[in-house]
Design an enzyme around this catalytic site. Structure first.
Site, PDB file in Angstrom:
ATOM      1  N   ASN A   2       0.930  -1.134  -0.114  1.00 30.85           N
ATOM      2  CA  ASN A   2       0.084   0.130   0.119  1.00 30.85           C
ATOM      3  C   ASN A   2       0.724   1.254  -0.073  1.00 30.85           C
ATOM      4  O   ASN A   2       1.711   1.207   0.952  1.00 30.85           O
ATOM      5  CB  ASN A   2      -0.921   0.051   1.249  1.00 30.85           C
ATOM      6  CG  ASN A   2      -1.884   0.789   1.136  1.00 30.85           C
ATOM      7  OD1 ASN A   2      -1.665   2.120   1.104  1.00 30.85           O
ATOM      8  ND2 ASN A   2      -3.124   0.618   1.409  1.00 30.85           N
ATOM      9  N   HIS A  14      -3.405   0.797  -3.502  1.00 30.61           N
ATOM     10  CA  HIS A  14      -3.651  -0.332  -2.650  1.00 30.61           C
ATOM     11  C   HIS A  14      -2.397  -1.422  -2.907  1.00 30.61           C
ATOM     12  O   HIS A  14      -1.862  -1.360  -4.100  1.00 30.61           O
ATOM     13  CB  HIS A  14      -5.039  -0.794  -2.476  1.00 30.61           C
ATOM     14  CG  HIS A  14      -6.030   0.047  -2.171  1.00 30.61           C
ATOM     15  ND1 HIS A  14      -7.171  -0.510  -1.682  1.00 30.61           N
ATOM     16  CD2 HIS A  14      -6.096   1.227  -1.810  1.00 30.61           C
ATOM     17  CE1 HIS A  14      -7.898   0.504  -1.345  1.00 30.61           C
ATOM     18  NE2 HIS A  14      -7.254   1.703  -1.538  1.00 30.61           N
ATOM     19  N   GLU A  66      -2.519  -4.321  -3.465  1.00 30.62           N
ATOM     20  CA  GLU A  66      -2.708  -5.259  -4.498  1.00 30.62           C
ATOM     21  C   GLU A  66      -2.634  -4.804  -5.936  1.00 30.62           C
ATOM     22  O   GLU A  66      -2.173  -5.384  -6.774  1.00 30.62           O
ATOM     23  CB  GLU A  66      -4.203  -6.209  -4.597  1.00 30.62           C
ATOM     24  CG  GLU A  66      -4.454  -6.801  -2.973  1.00 30.62           C
ATOM     25  CD  GLU A  66      -4.634  -6.007  -1.812  1.00 30.62           C
ATOM     26  OE1 GLU A  66      -5.131  -6.689  -0.894  1.00 30.62           O
ATOM     27  OE2 GLU A  66      -4.721  -4.679  -2.021  1.00 30.62           O
ATOM     28  N   CYS A  77      -9.791  -3.603  -4.885  1.00 29.25           N
ATOM     29  CA  CYS A  77      -8.804  -4.725  -5.057  1.00 29.25           C
ATOM     30  C   CYS A  77      -9.484  -5.969  -5.681  1.00 29.25           C
ATOM     31  O   CYS A  77      -8.918  -6.641  -6.780  1.00 29.25           O
ATOM     32  CB  CYS A  77      -7.796  -5.011  -4.036  1.00 29.25           C
ATOM     33  SG  CYS A  77      -6.965  -3.381  -3.872  1.00 29.25           S
ATOM     34  N   ASP A 136      -8.106   5.361   4.623  1.00 27.67           N
ATOM     35  CA  ASP A 136      -7.829   4.458   3.866  1.00 27.67           C
ATOM     36  C   ASP A 136      -8.977   3.503   3.452  1.00 27.67           C
ATOM     37  O   ASP A 136      -9.214   2.879   2.276  1.00 27.67           O
ATOM     38  CB  ASP A 136      -6.847   3.374   4.371  1.00 27.67           C
ATOM     39  CG  ASP A 136      -6.203   2.471   3.223  1.00 27.67           C
ATOM     40  OD1 ASP A 136      -5.743   2.846   2.105  1.00 27.67           O
ATOM     41  OD2 ASP A 136      -6.423   1.226   3.360  1.00 27.67           O
TER      42      ASP A 136
END
Length: 145
Positions: free
Chosen positions: A40, A51, A53, A81, A141
């Site tokens: 991240n 993020h 991923e 994601c 987030d």
């Protein structure tokens, strides 16, 4: 059971934490090898889309077909994601934990993705410590501000 790939994802999460970011890491496996890794970087890059991923997939570059790939993440992927997982046809996601954030497991499963939650204490504690120390950043987030 934790394996070398989850260890690599955890290492990515720890790198993110060392960079004063959010400790979530991810790796993409193809043919038994890591082809992408990321963490991240929302804080570091000032980018709400980076993020773990997404960073991992970006770093993997064009891998052709995602058939047979497995995505590892230290935390259950969110809808952003999970959407990338479904879009690219990744059929297996292995996560470190979903206790601190339930993510989009059902969404992925409803699109034929096998989701394995290892419920690893190490991942849970890493996120719990971060959330306790940085609640506003965490809530930003996950879109809870």
């Amino acid at each position: 059971m934790k394996d070398e790939f989850m260890n690599a994802a955890i290492a990515e999460a720890k790198t993110g934490l060392q960079e004063n970011g959010i400790p979530i890491g991810s790796v993409l496996i193809k043919d038994g090898k890591i082809v992408g890794r990321g963490h991240n970087k929302r804080v570091q890059d000032g980018d709400p889309i980076t993020h773990a991923e997404i960073d991992c997939l970006r770093n993997a570059g064009r891998v052709g077909s995602y058939k047979g790939t497995t995505l590892y993440s230290t935390l259950m992927p969110c809808y952003l994601c999970a959407g990338a997982v479904v879009q690219f046809g990744i059929k297996k996601v292995i996560v470190g934990e979903s206790k601190t954030f339930p993510g989009a497991k059902e969404f992925m499963e409803s699109h034929g993705v096998e989701v394995v939650d290892l419920n690893l204490d190490e991942c849970v504690h890493m996120m719990e410590d971060f959330i306790e120390q940085h609640p506003a950043l965490w809530n930003e987030d996950i879109g809870e501000l």
